[in-house]
Scaffold this active site. Structure first.
Site, short mmCIF file in Angstrom:
data_model
loop_
_atom_site.label_atom_id
_atom_site.label_comp_id
_atom_site.label_asym_id
_atom_site.label_seq_id
_atom_site.Cartn_x
_atom_site.Cartn_y
_atom_site.Cartn_z
CB SER A 96 -0.81 0.02 1.30
OG SER A 96 -1.77 -0.95 1.36
CE LYS A 171 -4.68 -0.97 2.18
NZ LYS A 171 -4.81 -2.02 2.94
CE LYS A 239 2.01 2.03 4.78
NZ LYS A 239 1.34 1.08 3.79
P1 NDP Z 1 5.86 -6.07 7.55
O1 NDP Z 1 6.64 -5.15 8.22
O2 NDP Z 1 5.50 -7.25 8.20
O3 NDP Z 1 6.85 -6.50 6.08
C1 NDP Z 1 7.59 -5.81 5.53
C2 NDP Z 1 8.18 -6.57 4.62
O4 NDP Z 1 9.09 -5.51 3.76
C3 NDP Z 1 9.59 -7.16 5.27
O5 NDP Z 1 9.76 -8.33 4.53
C4 NDP Z 1 10.77 -6.50 5.31
O6 NDP Z 1 11.81 -7.00 5.18
C5 NDP Z 1 10.36 -5.66 3.89
N1 NDP Z 1 11.41 -4.37 3.93
C6 NDP Z 1 11.24 -3.51 4.56
N2 NDP Z 1 11.75 -2.56 4.60
C7 NDP Z 1 12.68 -2.91 3.29
C8 NDP Z 1 13.78 -2.51 2.35
N3 NDP Z 1 14.12 -1.21 2.70
N4 NDP Z 1 14.39 -3.18 1.45
C9 NDP Z 1 13.92 -4.42 1.22
N5 NDP Z 1 12.83 -5.00 2.13
C10 NDP Z 1 12.13 -4.43 2.75
O7 NDP Z 1 4.66 -5.28 6.82
P2 NDP Z 1 3.21 -6.16 6.51
O8 NDP Z 1 3.40 -7.54 5.69
O9 NDP Z 1 2.30 -5.90 7.40
O10 NDP Z 1 2.63 -5.01 5.51
C11 NDP Z 1 3.32 -4.99 4.05
C12 NDP Z 1 2.43 -4.13 3.05
O11 NDP Z 1 1.08 -4.47 3.28
C13 NDP Z 1 2.25 -2.70 3.77
O12 NDP Z 1 2.17 -1.59 2.63
C14 NDP Z 1 1.00 -2.68 4.59
O13 NDP Z 1 0.37 -1.39 4.46
C15 NDP Z 1 0.11 -3.51 3.73
N6 NDP Z 1 -0.99 -4.31 4.45
C16 NDP Z 1 -0.85 -4.54 5.55
C17 NDP Z 1 -1.98 -5.22 6.29
C18 NDP Z 1 -1.50 -6.01 7.81
O14 NDP Z 1 -2.81 -6.29 8.45
N7 NDP Z 1 -0.29 -6.19 8.15
C19 NDP Z 1 -3.14 -5.65 5.77
C20 NDP Z 1 -3.28 -5.14 4.42
C21 NDP Z 1 -2.23 -4.30 3.82
P3 NDP Z 1 12.63 -7.38 6.78
O15 NDP Z 1 12.16 -8.75 7.17
O16 NDP Z 1 14.21 -7.52 6.29
O17 NDP Z 1 12.24 -6.36 7.67
#
Ligand code: NDP
Length: 294
Positions: A96, A171, A239
């Site tokens: 998102s 979204k 965010k």
């Molecule tokens: P998480 O924080 O659990 O996961 C984020 C992922 O992104 C991790 O794999 C992380 O890697 C990776 N990451 C972060 N920064 C970087 C970077 N600079 N370079 C490479 N990889 C990176 O987030 P969510 O899974 O909860 O959310 C992901 C997306 O989905 C967001 O946009 C959120 O708004 C959306 N979303 C989330 C929901 C929820 O209920 N959680 C529901 C609906 C949408 P690392 O493991 O190394 O930190």
């Protein structure tokens, strides 16, 4: 298209990737923190050493990352997706992020012959695990059709809402409605509880009427049971609402309710609750009213 790359195995990405494996797709995965790849690799995915390697080995590359800067870094940065992607391959960004950033990335990708869809999701971790996400897709109809089955392996509702960037626009609308609903629920329950009404009784009484909603069903029980583990972190909702206000200011649309809820969420972050579920917004009201919804 059978060869899929998946980058970003966080709360959402990991179960989504596992559903693709279950549906029979060949999956190459990469996550910045390597240990988070283990479970998906044990389920049959091939691990890669970089974002670039994922793109080199895939026809469709899915990204599931926090926000615009991370998607830019992973797709456009050194050793990134665009360095490895072949002309004709499709990036599906399911994060998102800000719609204008999506459009910017898609334009750069297009210049290299790489296509792009934005396909953010709603439904949270439970829907990601069950494969019942609601997926809002922006991009050309032809690319949407080419990727439809892949998206259906992760979601029960997959709707194309318009050109590239419109998935994220939908979204943002979703996140406005969810945030204001949580605040409304917290405000109402705080009033009733301070007056002595039991929250479980209140929930039972109102859930079948016009005030009933998926937000109420998902969040009221968690608040009453004091369960604030994410789920969806307050920091992530901050965010999204920040992306809403950036977009609305550019378009000239006033957002008085969103602004108020964003300020409440900021207060919760400052008070040390940013990594709790957004249902913890109830604590904002509880603290001011010196009561507890339980
Ligand atoms: P998480 O924080 O659990 O996961 C984020 C992922 O992104 C991790 O794999 C992380 O890697 C990776 N990451 C972060 N920064 C970087 C970077 N600079 N370079 C490479 N990889 C990176 O987030 P969510 O899974 O909860 O959310 C992901 C997306 O989905 C967001 O946009 C959120 O708004 C959306 N979303 C989330 C929901 C929820 O209920 N959680 C529901 C609906 C949408 P690392 O493991 O190394 O930190």
């Amino acid at each position: 298209m059978k060869d899929i790359g998946f980058i970003g195995l966080g709360i959402m990405g990991k179960p989504m990737a596992k559903n693709l494996l279950r549906a029979g797709y060949r999956l190459v995965v990469y996550n910045r923190t390597a240990s988070k790849m283990e479970e998906v690799v044990a389920a049959g995915a091939q691990p890669a050493q970089s974002n670039r390697e994922v793109a080199e080995k895939s026809e469709v590359i899915i990204t599931m990352l926090p926000n615009s800067p991370e998607v830019k870094e992973v797709v456009l940065g050194p050793n990134g997706v665009l360095e490895g992607a072949r002309p004709g391959s499709i990036i599906i960004d399911m994060s998102s992020i800000a719609p204008l950033v999506t459009m910017e990335i898609a334009k750069i990708a297009q210049a290299k012959g790489v296509r792009m869809l934005d396909a953010p999701v709603s439904g949270g971790e439970p829907a990601a695990i069950q494969g019942t996400l609601s997926i809002m897709v922006g991009g050309p109809e032809e690319d949407f059709q080419a990727c439809y089955d892949i998206l259906r392996a992760m979601g029960s509702s997959v709707v194309r809402v318009g050109p590239i960037g419109f998935g994220n626009l939908a979204k943002l609308a979703n996140q406005i409605i969810v945030a204001i609903n949580i605040a409304a629920m917290a405000e109402a329950f705080t009033l009733a509880c301070k007056a002595g009404l039991e929250p479980a009784v209140l929930y039972e009484a109102i859930k079948g009427g016009l005030a009933g909603s998926k937000v109420l069903d998902a969040k009221a029980p968690l608040v009453m049971n004091r369960k604030f583990d994410p789920g969806f972190r307050i920091n992530l909702h901050i965010k999204d609402l920040t992306n809403v206000l950036e977009t609305s200011h550019q378009l000239g649309v006033p957002m008085p309710l969103t602004s108020s809820v964003l300020e409440m969420m900021h207060a919760m972050k400052v008070d040390g609750h940013g990594d709790e579920d957004h249902g913890a917004l109830a604590k904002f009201y509880e603290k001011l009213a010196q009561t507890e919804i339980k």
